[in-house]
Each structure stands twice: as structure tokens, then as C-alpha cells.
Design a protein around this motif. Sequence first.
Motif: not given
Length: 547
Positions: A450, A453-454, A457
Amino acid sequence: MDTALRLDATWVDFMLVAVFFAFVLGIGWAAKRGVSSSIDFFLSGRGLPAWITGLAFISANLGAVEIIGMSANGVEYGVQTMHYFWIGAVPAMIFLGIVMMPFYYGSKVRSVPEFMLKRFGPAAHLVNAISFAVAQLLIAGVNLFLLATVVEALLGWPLWATLVVAALIVLAYITLGGLSAAIYNEVLQFFVIIAALLPLTIIGLRHVGGWSGLKEAIGDPSHFSAWPGQDLSGFDNPVWSVIGIVFGLGFVLSFGYWTTNFVEVQRAMASDSLASARKTPIIGAFPKMFVPFIVIVPGMIASVLVSPIMEGAANPNDAVLYLMRDLLPNGLLGVGIAGLLAAFMAGMAANISSFNTVFSYDLWQTYLIKDREDDYYLRVGRLATIGATVIAVFTALLAANFGNIMDYLQTLFGFFNAPLFATFILGMFWKRMTPHAGWSGLVAGTAAAIGFWALSLGSDPVVSLPGQGTAFVAAALAFTVDIVVSVIVSLFTAPKPDHELVGFVRSVTPKEQLVDASEAALPWYQHTVPLGVIALVLVIGLNLLFL
């Protein structure tokens, strides 16, 4: 060709779709008579033959990912997308059948999270059960959203209305007949899907002048060569691209999904014997390796035949719908529509049927209300089915925000399946791994994925990889972090005694518990291992064919 996505269906097409739905609901009603206990509802009473569970195993996965996600990837990456099947599925399915199913089936657990409970204890079990339940609600939303887009294109209804209608159809037959209804419908749906997509592929190839004509029309040689797959992996360096595909997709994501995902494993658990359970994923591997020819190739065809796709004016997720609109005559269009509806319902039904099992057994019975009569948990399962379907209507709206549905799904698999596989594989082969390591590795691995992935962004991301590179790296990171944390924690905490690990760890489990003696009387080609070797040889041949 205009950009409006509206299928010009006639009464013949509607009649064919109606007949299909009548069969689906009829199977649900017929299966209801066989449901007299919670095991009947959640695991089909462990009484289904291998060929049924094998086809259901592959059909449960032949939903949004295969039809819409893979055709969209076909538009963008061409033959490189074959890696999701030949590297990212078949080897893991063979491994599941030969190596892992003896532990799942032989231990008599009712779900994959329950295996975690008996191997690692309540903390790891709770983490796994909750993360799995959340993932299934999100992925069910993907299948429901795509099911709704077909109905919307067919009837012109607003999205909210199509979501509700599509959800009610799936809800009806699962609530009636449980897993048996889902599995028998999945077998029916498998053949309907083939009947829909095979003619579409053949007609499409005729329009572009065959395979050579398609090559000439696309013009990009990389779209017809699977290796090194740089467009798909996002790595410019061919060596890193191969490593990313083999390790990130082929090992971490693939093995994480196929060997620990209860959506798939549940079908094998419903088998009538250990031999059938082991052969279930291997039987499914044979059609799996040929499915890309009827899901990826149509996407490639759409990239040169469908004007909105060619001009970038339409979402690649709609490639198959546009192709059906432009190429299929009435009658055959009805079969195509039924095939798409079948695919999305099979996927959603698999998500919901696995969710209700984990919710009822692993959350409700284990942590909330224990020691009630069996009928009580059967009712809980049916209510959980209703609740999950309602929630899926809302999670479907999340899926609508992703341009390529594969990006969304691979992100979810990296979060949940990659660290879970690390925990499982270490726990099955290293008896020193402790209960504390089980839950801490899972949490650390998921957090790492996670976190990575962050970083990708925003308008100015810290990490930026094209293609599926972000998902591959996040999954590999989750796997590695889980292994490292699990080993470190195990060295500082106490393991379970050997007698508690029999049936869960290979080194302390008697060999006779891991094989089915009944196989000895069968011809050699019906034994699990030779069948798996044949499948592996075939898939290696396909990789060599598209080097």
C-alpha cells in the motif's frame, strides 16, 4: 462507425438472453433441494467430481479480468498480455494441485483463512479473514460494474438501475442453492462464454485478413512477441523486464492469487476426494492456456477495426462490446451478450460465494456467536450473501473510476494475495515459523504494498512506472517484506510443537496423508503429477511459439 455504445439487439437476441437466464435461475432452484446443512451450502457437501470442479475452477476466474481486462490489455500490449495466462496462471495452478491441495483438503478445513487459524492462530486468521472479505467485496463490484455495462449497452438503462437488476439475478441463485448453484452455473457459463467469444474472434480475424493481416494492420512487432514484454512490465531494460514478469507476475502475483485465493480453492475443496481436489486446478489449466486466444486477440482486432478505440475516443475496457456491436449479426449477438453476462455473473458469484463462507465460518462463528446449531449458520450465510450483494453495488462505482480494469485488480492482488502467499509458503515448508510471525508478516507485507502504491499517486508521483510495472513491483515488495519480517519474528518467538503442525507443515506430515491411494488403480495419464507435467510442457511450448 459511431462512438455510441448501444447494441442493436432484436427480439431473437433478447429471447436467447432470456433462455440463458431461465437456465441460470433454474439451476439455482434445482440446487436448493440439495442444501440441508451449512457444508452443503458453503462446500457442496464435498461431493462433486473433478471434471465439474475443474471447469468451475476456471469459469470462476473467467469474469471481468479475462473478458474486459485482458481484451483492454490486448488493445494496449497485444500478445505480451499472454503472460497473464502462460506465466501468471498455469504454473501456479499446477503447483496448487500437486503441492498445496493435499494440505487444504487433507486438513479438512472449510476455508483458506481457517487453515491460517490452525497453522498460525487467531491473530493471523483474523487479518487474513478480514482482508479476504474486503477484497471479495471490491472485486465483486468489478464484475457487477462490467455486468451492468453490458445491460446498459443492451437496453440503454441508467447505471444505477442496471447495477441493481444485475445484482438481483446473481443474488437469487446463490441464495437458493449456495456453492452448488454457483458451481453448476459456472460449468454452464463456461460453455456459453466459449460459444460467444470463439465466433467473435473468427469473424474478427476474417475482417482483418487473418493473423498476417492483423500483424500488418497493427504494425508494431512488439505486439506479436511475448518476450521480453517491456510494454507490459514498464521496464525499458529487457533483462529487468523478464525478471519483473517472471518474479513479479509469474511468481509473486500468480502464486499469491492461485494458491491462496479462497475463491478458487473453494471449488477444489468441494471435490469428492483428495485425488479430485488435486486434479481440479490442473484440469482447469488446460482450457486456461488457450483462453487468451479468444479474449486477447479480440482486443487486438478491436484496436484496428473499431474507430473509437483506434482514435482513443473510447475506453479500452469497452473493446469487446464495440467489436460485438460492429461484427456480430442478430442471433449471434444474443449468444455474445449471453456469454458476457455469463462471464461477469460467474466472477461475481464466485466472489460472493467465497465471501459468505469466510464471513459465516471465519468471522461470525469464530469470533462473534459460537456453538449454535448448524441451521443458524446456514441462515447467516444466506443473509451474508444478501449483504455482500448490496455492498457490491456500491463498490461497483469504485471500479468505474479506473480506465483499465486490470490496473485496479492487479493493485488489489498486490495488496492482499502477494503477502498471503509468502506467509503460506513459508509456513508450509518451515516448521520453525511461529504464530506471531504469521500475522506480523501479513500486516508488514500489505503495508509495504500500500505504501509503494501511495508513492505512485498524484500529479507528481515519487514512483512512476508505465504498464503494469507498479503492480508487479508492489507485489514483489509485499512478498519480500513479508518473508523478511516473518523470519526475523520467528527467530525471537516460540513455534508450535510438531504434533500441532501435522497436516499443515510438509516436514512433519506423513507422506500417506498427502496422496490419494485410489489413484494407483488409474491409468498413468489420470494421475495428478503426470497430468500436471503434460500441462506444463504445453504451456512452455506456447511460450516458445510466441518468443
